[in-house]
Write an enzyme that holds these catalytic residues in place. Structure first.
Site, mmCIF file in Angstrom:
data_model
loop_
_atom_site.group_PDB
_atom_site.id
_atom_site.type_symbol
_atom_site.label_atom_id
_atom_site.label_comp_id
_atom_site.label_asym_id
_atom_site.label_seq_id
_atom_site.Cartn_x
_atom_site.Cartn_y
_atom_site.Cartn_z
ATOM 1 N N HIS A 516 8.101 2.449 -1.559
ATOM 2 C CA HIS A 516 7.970 2.361 -0.178
ATOM 3 C C HIS A 516 5.963 2.447 -0.103
ATOM 4 O O HIS A 516 5.579 2.840 1.082
ATOM 5 C CB HIS A 516 8.090 2.930 1.252
ATOM 6 C CG HIS A 516 10.031 3.287 0.414
ATOM 7 N ND1 HIS A 516 11.313 3.849 1.611
ATOM 8 C CD2 HIS A 516 10.594 2.234 0.123
ATOM 9 C CE1 HIS A 516 11.494 3.398 0.764
ATOM 10 N NE2 HIS A 516 11.581 2.291 0.128
ATOM 11 N N CYS A 517 5.345 1.700 -0.406
ATOM 12 C CA CYS A 517 3.691 1.475 0.107
ATOM 13 C C CYS A 517 3.145 0.909 0.982
ATOM 14 O O CYS A 517 3.995 -0.589 1.117
ATOM 15 C CB CYS A 517 3.198 0.873 -1.340
ATOM 16 S SG CYS A 517 3.234 1.621 -3.185
#
Lengths: 589, 238
Positions: A516-517
């Site tokens: 979850h960048c």
């Protein structure tokens, strides 16, 4: 010299969820669309088959569906005064490659952000005073509200056949759902998934402590379902094998299953795979992108593809890198705080634990990443932060993730890691444990950002993207708070033994933590504070629309894909209903 | 050279498994694709699997190491009898072992632990280097190559590597041990089609049912109740 190809109406870079949705919506509006994907074509009928998918070594350990780092990677350092080095094989995060992108191997946890998440800076100022947010915390309000985005969330829910229990249906609270969620216009397309012993015990324990547990919404259909594209999805079998790979039942949503079949049959759509877009061709004076240059990996030849409209829908890193390479928008400088491209890189701050119950049977191999029970009492502004010394939060969950034997075994810390004692301990504990996670937010920090690396280059000769990121004291405090609350629930479950895993002080690129960048091309109210406007249109190139989590101003306490898909529909609607009528800026700066 | 009574040559044939046959179920894709017509003559008895990547000395080290990490007892045969040494040989000879999908451009800088693996070595070269360094260290400290040590000394040597107390010449012993353990466990628990986990012995040991996994009608029915199934692997469906 790049060979110039015939003009097309639109070109889409990257065929993950956003790219597939934009391609679908633009062809529906009558445009001729070319989809460019640097990886392989991935056709479920050929690739998402048994026994092929049931191979943990291939997919979970050797990461077959992930980005090929020999062609392209990023460099990483913890702080602006350190030397960044290349990530030689991805570990902490695993962006996918090929048609479907990260949307193939995702865990299918399908969340919406909270209404207050979209106006977080304002909400904090109202509740705790304008000076409560430190200068280093560069969070921003989103330039759209939950209510505005809701119809798009709803569309993406239906595309994916999401299974869940509504907690707030048009303002009416429903028992058993998440009472903190924003009002939804429709119930979930499918009933919630079933849960195994661990999550059921967790839910009961959380309820006994006064929290509000509910089944995790998942983009895996709990029953056969026909989505609005007319595609029939299968029923989830809780096989426990789909993490880091695909689903042979067509129950777990992916671009490949839920959208691509329609696109593949669409005469206005052309898919080109193994083509690597090296740069956007930018006409700065006209504030337009005139096309893209790519290398065809099958022939080694370079082409320029002119296009009237360009959709940039690669991963967070690729989106930001393309903008920096093309010189569109002002690069962010952490020393002055000026500039926007590369700013507000954020991540997911996950911590968790395991509980072991001697002699009990949890069948941990049944399930999937989202098959669990969560509570949201400590997410976002669902709780009072007065005196806590941090902002943010996250949901707390117990899930049966599946327990593949190489990567999915848990052992109490004191047990041997090898030898006869290891074998006895593994045989004893493998089936009798259940796991927990806290999905913590990451509120942007001045020093966490992306720019171009001065030294390292990719296989096509371009500078690698350089990531500068570390965990902040705010996020550590937030996470410890969540883990404390988790510990209370675990104790109420009365295990033989439990362990909690707080994050180490410094972010490290190994082991795996979360894909979850977010951030780098964030959306916002004006060009001084953002790269794209509320319709994901670049301020400095009106025919360029950037998709994906790179537009998030910060990351909230939920998995991002639900919001990524919703934003794709939201942006597509603005393009087809407004931009195609009058090409030009949709918001005037 | 055979003071411990085990001729080193045997390691070339899959350490400690002279006489162990390749289970018919391990037939690879090439065999599976052959025409289904009955052969005119009975097929020859399967040959023991030779090492194809590791040198004899490396194979001896790996066999001794996996037998120490996974000793034979009532739960399973030894690591090499489970095929783990062969698994490691095959993996190091695979595209992964050759450094596929790995960014290998310089400059090379040591970096912080947070920045992960930064050596130019492929996994194959990394193991070659690590094995040579480990043998040099046991020769220096215990007078013999690792595979020639008595069982208790092998445990002690691996423990010293794990705890960072083994001083390898110019190589990180603890990191090497971590890679060795990780690859060993991958071999023990992976689908048997890759050479290890023979007869699904590791899956049986922990109660993992393998491939058939349709649990929609079982996930609630088996709450707090053990689900038992004879594990099935890829080859069982080939």
């Amino acid at each position: 010299m790049a060979r110039r190809l015939k003009d097309v109406d639109a070109v889409v870079i990257g065929m993950g969820f956003s790219g597939a949705i934009l391609s679908r919506e633009l062809t529906r509006a009558g445009l001729d669309v070319v989809g460019l994907e640097r990886g392989a074509d991935r056709n479920p009928a050929e690739e998402f088959t048994l026994t092929r998918l049931r191979d943990e070594l291939r997919y979970v350990v050797r990461l077959e569906l992930m980005q090929d780092n020999s062609t392209d990677t990023i460099t990483f350092r913890n702080a602006p005064d350190e030397l960044a080095l290349p990530i030689r094989r991805f570990g902490a995060f695993l962006p996918g490659e090929g048609v479907g992108g990260t949307g193939i191997h995702w865990g299918a946890l399908h969340w919406r952000f909270l209404p207050n998440d979209f106006r977080i800076r304002s909400a904090l100022a109202e509740k705790y005073g304008a000076s409560s947010v430190p200068d280093t915390m560069t969070i921003q309000d989103w330039p759209l509200s939950y209510d505005e985005l809701e119809p798009s969330y709803d569309r993406f829910d239906r595309l994916c056949g999401v299974s869940g229990q509504a907690g707030n249906l048009r303002g009416r609270l429903i028992d058993g759902g998440n009472p903190f969620e924003g009002p939804r216009s429709n119930d979930y397309p499918n009933k919630p998934i079933k849960t195994a012993a661990g999550p059921a015990m967790f839910g009961a324990a959380a309820k006994s402590l006064g929290y509000h547990p509910f089944p995790v919404p998942t983009a895996t259909s709990s029953a056969p379902y026909v989505n609005p594209e007319g595609i029939t999805l299968g029923r989830c079998e809780y096989c426990g094998h789909c993490n880091r790979t695909a689903c042979e039942s067509n129950a777990k949503a992916s671009p490949n299953v839920n959208v691509m079949p329609v696109l593949r049959a669409e005469p206005k759509f052309e898919l080109r795979t193994r083509v690597f877009v090296t740069r956007l061709v930018y006409d700065k004076a006209a504030k337009r992108v005139t096309g893209v240059v790519y290398t065809d990996m099958k022939t080694g030849e370079e082409y320029e593809q002119p296009a009237g409209l360009v959709v940039l829908s690669s991963f967070v890193f690729g989106n930001t890198q393309q903008m920096l390479l093309a010189g569109i928008g002002e690069p962010y400088d952490p020393r002055t705080g000026k500039g926007v491209v590369g700013k507000n890189y954020c991540y997911q701050f996950e911590a968790g634990g395991e509980a072991f119950f001697e002699g009990r049977e949890f069948n941990p191999f049944m399930g999937a990443p989202g098959m669990g029970v969560a509570f949201d009492d400590f997410n976002g502004e669902n709780f009072d932060h007065s005196g806590l010394g941090f902002f943010g939060g996250g949901y707390i969950v117990c899930a049966n993730n599946g327990a593949p034997p190489i990567d999915g075994r848990a052992l109490p810390k004191g047990e041997p890691r090898w030898g006869a004692g290891f074998k006895q301990a593994t045989a004893k504990w493998y089936r009798c444990n259940t796991r927990f996670n806290t999905q913590g937010s990451v509120y942007a920090h001045r020093d966490n950002f992306m720019d171009l690396d001065p030294t390292y280059r990719d296989a096509l000769g371009r500078p690698l993207l350089r990531l500068t990121y570390n965990a902040t004291e705010n996020d550590h405090r937030m996470s410890r708070h969540l883990v404390d609350k988790l510990e209370g629930v675990i104790k109420a479950m009365n295990p033989t033994h439990y362990e909690l895993h707080n994050r180490p002080k410094n972010f490290t690129i190994v082991p795996y933590q979360s894909t979850h960048c977010t951030g780098g091309t964030m959306m916002g109210a004006d060009p001084r504070s953002s790269v794209v406007n509320r319709y994901l249109q670049a301020w400095d190139a009106h025919n360029l629309f950037i998709q994906g989590a790179s537009v998030f101003p910060q990351q909230h306490g939920y998995n991002p894909t639900g919001t990524v898909g919703a934003l794709a529909y939201w942006s597509a609607k603005a393009i087809t209903e407004q931009y195609l009528k009058t090409a030009g800026p949709l918001v005037h700066a | 050279m055979s003071e411990d009574g085990v001729p080193r040559r045997n390691f070339l044939l899959g350490a400690g498994l002279a006489g162990t046959v390749v289970a018919a179920g391990l037939a690879g894709p090439a065999e599976a694709q052959q025409p289904a017509t009955a052969p005119a003559t009975p097929p020859p008895a399967p040959e023991p699997e030779p090492f194809v990547t590791l040198t004899a000395q490396e194979a001896a080290f790996i066999a001794a190491a996996v037998d120490t990490l996974i000793p034979a007892d009532e739960l399973s045969p030894s690591g090499s009898d489970c095929g783990v040494a062969i698994f490691i040989d095959r993996q190091l000879g695979s595209a992964w072992g050759g450094g596929a999908r790995m960014y290998r451009s310089g400059p090379f800088v040591k970096g912080k632990p947070e920045q992960g693996y930064q050596l130019p070595l492929t996994p194959r070269d990394y193991f070659a280097t690590g094995i040579a360094a480990a043998n040099a260290w046991t020769r220096k400290t215990l007078g013999k190559d690792f595979d020639r040590l008595a069982a208790g000394d092998r445990v002690g040597a691996l423990k010293a590597m794990e705890d960072g107390k083994a001083a390898f010449e110019n190589f990180d012993a603890r990191a090497f041990f971590g890679q060795l353990l990780s690859l060993t466990m991958a071999g023990f628990f992976a689908d048997p089609i890759y050479g290890g986990n023979r007869d699904k012995v590791a899956w049986k040991m922990i109660g993992f049912p393998g491939l058939p996994a349709t649990y929609a009608d079982k996930i609630e029915a088996y709450r707090d109740k053990r689900y038992v199934a004879e594990p099935q692997s890829i080859a069982d469906f080939s």
